[in-house]
Enzyme design. Structure first.
Site, PDB file in Angstrom:
ATOM      1  N   TYR A   1      73.374 -18.951 -78.706  1.00 17.97           N
ATOM      2  CA  TYR A   1      73.305 -20.368 -78.314  1.00 17.97           C
ATOM      3  C   TYR A   1      72.001 -20.637 -77.560  1.00 17.97           C
ATOM      4  O   TYR A   1      71.266 -21.581 -77.866  1.00 17.97           O
ATOM      5  CB  TYR A   1      74.518 -20.716 -77.439  1.00 17.97           C
ATOM      6  CG  TYR A   1      74.393 -22.024 -76.684  1.00 17.97           C
ATOM      7  CD1 TYR A   1      74.501 -23.246 -77.340  1.00 17.97           C
ATOM      8  CD2 TYR A   1      74.163 -22.037 -75.300  1.00 17.97           C
ATOM      9  CE1 TYR A   1      74.387 -24.450 -76.645  1.00 17.97           C
ATOM     10  CE2 TYR A   1      74.048 -23.235 -74.599  1.00 17.97           C
ATOM     11  CZ  TYR A   1      74.156 -24.429 -75.275  1.00 17.97           C
ATOM     12  OH  TYR A   1      74.038 -25.616 -74.581  1.00 17.97           O
TER      13      TYR A   1
HETATM   14  P1  NAD Z   1      79.822 -32.118 -76.664  1.00 11.67           P
HETATM   15  O1  NAD Z   1      80.182 -31.153 -77.738  1.00 11.67           O
HETATM   16  O2  NAD Z   1      80.914 -32.792 -75.929  1.00 11.67           O
HETATM   17  O3  NAD Z   1      78.811 -33.214 -77.240  1.00 11.67           O
HETATM   18  C1  NAD Z   1      77.922 -32.956 -78.310  1.00 11.67           C
HETATM   19  C2  NAD Z   1      78.170 -34.006 -79.386  1.00 11.67           C
HETATM   20  O4  NAD Z   1      77.204 -33.832 -80.428  1.00 11.67           O
HETATM   21  C3  NAD Z   1      79.546 -33.893 -80.053  1.00 11.67           C
HETATM   22  O5  NAD Z   1      80.292 -35.078 -79.858  1.00 11.67           O
HETATM   23  C4  NAD Z   1      79.255 -33.646 -81.538  1.00 11.67           C
HETATM   24  O6  NAD Z   1      80.155 -34.311 -82.400  1.00 11.67           O
HETATM   25  C5  NAD Z   1      77.822 -34.166 -81.660  1.00 11.67           C
HETATM   26  N1  NAD Z   1      77.049 -33.519 -82.735  1.00 11.67           N
HETATM   27  C6  NAD Z   1      76.876 -32.201 -82.969  1.00 11.67           C
HETATM   28  N2  NAD Z   1      76.067 -32.000 -84.014  1.00 11.67           N
HETATM   29  C7  NAD Z   1      75.710 -33.234 -84.464  1.00 11.67           C
HETATM   30  C8  NAD Z   1      74.860 -33.682 -85.520  1.00 11.67           C
HETATM   31  N3  NAD Z   1      74.243 -32.826 -86.344  1.00 11.67           N
HETATM   32  N4  NAD Z   1      74.717 -35.023 -85.684  1.00 11.67           N
HETATM   33  C9  NAD Z   1      75.339 -35.909 -84.870  1.00 11.67           C
HETATM   34  N5  NAD Z   1      76.154 -35.529 -83.854  1.00 11.67           N
HETATM   35  C10 NAD Z   1      76.335 -34.210 -83.652  1.00 11.67           C
HETATM   36  O7  NAD Z   1      78.892 -31.285 -75.646  1.00 11.67           O
HETATM   37  P2  NAD Z   1      78.360 -31.637 -74.174  1.00 11.67           P
HETATM   38  O8  NAD Z   1      78.929 -30.657 -73.236  1.00 11.67           O
HETATM   39  O9  NAD Z   1      78.492 -33.091 -73.921  1.00 11.67           O
HETATM   40  O10 NAD Z   1      76.813 -31.269 -74.355  1.00 11.67           O
HETATM   41  C11 NAD Z   1      75.853 -32.245 -74.774  1.00 11.67           C
HETATM   42  C12 NAD Z   1      74.490 -31.576 -74.907  1.00 11.67           C
HETATM   43  O11 NAD Z   1      74.097 -31.021 -73.652  1.00 11.67           O
HETATM   44  C13 NAD Z   1      74.478 -30.425 -75.933  1.00 11.67           C
HETATM   45  O12 NAD Z   1      73.250 -30.475 -76.631  1.00 11.67           O
HETATM   46  C14 NAD Z   1      74.523 -29.173 -75.043  1.00 11.67           C
HETATM   47  O13 NAD Z   1      73.881 -28.088 -75.651  1.00 11.67           O
HETATM   48  C15 NAD Z   1      73.762 -29.654 -73.811  1.00 11.67           C
HETATM   49  N6  NAD Z   1      74.145 -28.930 -72.594  1.00 11.67           N
HETATM   50  C16 NAD Z   1      75.427 -29.039 -72.121  1.00 11.67           C
HETATM   51  C17 NAD Z   1      75.774 -28.378 -70.948  1.00 11.67           C
HETATM   52  C18 NAD Z   1      77.166 -28.465 -70.357  1.00 11.67           C
HETATM   53  O14 NAD Z   1      77.417 -27.808 -69.335  1.00 11.67           O
HETATM   54  N7  NAD Z   1      78.075 -29.252 -70.930  1.00 11.67           N
HETATM   55  C19 NAD Z   1      74.813 -27.592 -70.269  1.00 11.67           C
HETATM   56  C20 NAD Z   1      73.534 -27.503 -70.804  1.00 11.67           C
HETATM   57  C21 NAD Z   1      73.200 -28.204 -71.960  1.00 11.67           C
END
Ligand code: NAD
Length: 315
Positions: A149
């Protein structure tokens, strides 16, 4: 400000949309509603946003849609769509991570490079650091992810930097440190921990509980994202909670708020960094970032939300 938010139906994306709308922005949300976790939770996340007259939502995959039409007149793009989760990113699942994190980011950057954008904000991750050589960790240390990841998040960050230097895309990659708050993804530790306290089900704890994380409250994260978009800053910056705590301490806090937790101790798997801790000096200097919510208050909000949600399910 006309903003496009990818991943709008997700945990952080839906909080960001609400924050932007409250600040007076017009928001175009894009989300594929992937099934990494129950897609009905994504529909729930969108329900509070859709009545807003300045919000439009598109169910679309970034890799399969005409991005030109969706990005029309965008001034800021917040790119949060992606495939999260460290532990499941090994093996055959890697191609899903490569598609949704790396290839989707390249497709979006390519579609955005000719637009007169004010900012392209990418949700990067503390996982790019792996087991960092220094704590708190500044952006200047060499990133060495310890999970597949993390590799895809770092590669996507490089794509943003590449389009910034080659084409002038005004990109900011924010390295988010373990984000928590109401509506947190159900696979994440705090969501499972609170669920365990409220239901009596065991909480699977991977590792000895001494691993530390720089937990960051979701409202602080979305505030940082908009502030970065409105600043003159481009490049890479950490966004952390400012005070790392161990999983054991976090469990004790949840027990105080929601009742006892039965811990099911399991061995830690590969891919998990032992400690994370953000040096947030750069974000503070460049766009005034200061985390405002401490762990106790943030977890109290999560517990309140989880109790209300459970009551709705029971009714
Ligand atoms: P989440 O899974 O709730 O949200 C991600 C969304 O992206 C999902 O709703 C999914 O349906 C959508 N998605 C995935 N691939 C897609 C595509 N090809 N086209 C359109 N939509 C698509 O995750 P989150 O926890 O809200 O994380 C959001 C972002 O923040 C991610 O990129 C994640 O890597 C990053 N991030 C999250 C955290 C955390 O602690 N939650 C920490 C660091 C980085």
């Amino acid at each position: 400000m006309r903003a496009v938010v990818t991943g709008a139906a997700g945990f952080i994306g839906s909080h960001l949309c609400a924050h932007l709308l409250a600040a007076g922005d017009t928001v175009v949300g894009i989300d594929a509603h992937t099934d990494y976790y129950d897609p009905s939770l994504k529909a729930r996340n969108l329900r509070a946003l859709t009545p807003h007259p300045a919000f439009t939502s598109h169910r679309a995959d970034l890799l399969e849609t005409d991005l030109g039409a969706l990005l029309d007149r965008a001034e800021v793009i917040y790119h949060l769509a992606g495939q999260p989760g460290v532990r499941p990113s090994w093996g055959v699942e890697f191609s899903r991570y490569a598609h949704r994190n790396l290839l989707a980011t390249q497709a979006l950057a390519e579609a955005a490079r000719e637009l007169p954008l004010r900012k392209f904000v990418y949700a990067s991750s503390s996982s790019v650091y792996g087991d960092a050589p220094a704590f708190p960790t500044p952006e200047t240390v060499c990133p060495r992810p310890v999970s597949p990841y993390g590799v895809t998040k770092l590669a996507a960050e490089h794509v943003c930097e590449l389009y910034r230097t080659a084409y002038g895309l005004p990109s900011v990659s924010l390295r988010l440190f373990t984000v928590y708050g109401p509506r947190q993804r159900p696979d994440m530790a705090f969501a499972r921990l609170i669920d365990a306290a409220l239901t009596g089900e065991p909480f699977p704890l991977h590792g000895d509980g001494e691993q530390t994380r720089d937990f960051t409250y979701v409202q602080d994260v979305v505030t940082a994202m908009r502030a970065a978009a409105h600043s003159g800053f481009t490049g890479v910056a950490n966004v952390g909670g400012g005070r790392p705590v161990s999983m054991k301490q976090a469990i004790a806090t949840v027990e105080q708020l929601a009742g006892p937790v039965t811990v099911d101790a399991r061995p830690g798997g590969p891919g998990e960094a032992r400690h994370t801790g953000a040096d947030i000096t750069l974000a503070e200097r460049e766009f005034g970032y200061r985390p405002r919510t401490d762990l106790y208050d943030g977890l109290a909000d999560m517990v309140r939300y989880a109790r209300t949600w459970r009551r709705c399910l029971d009714d």
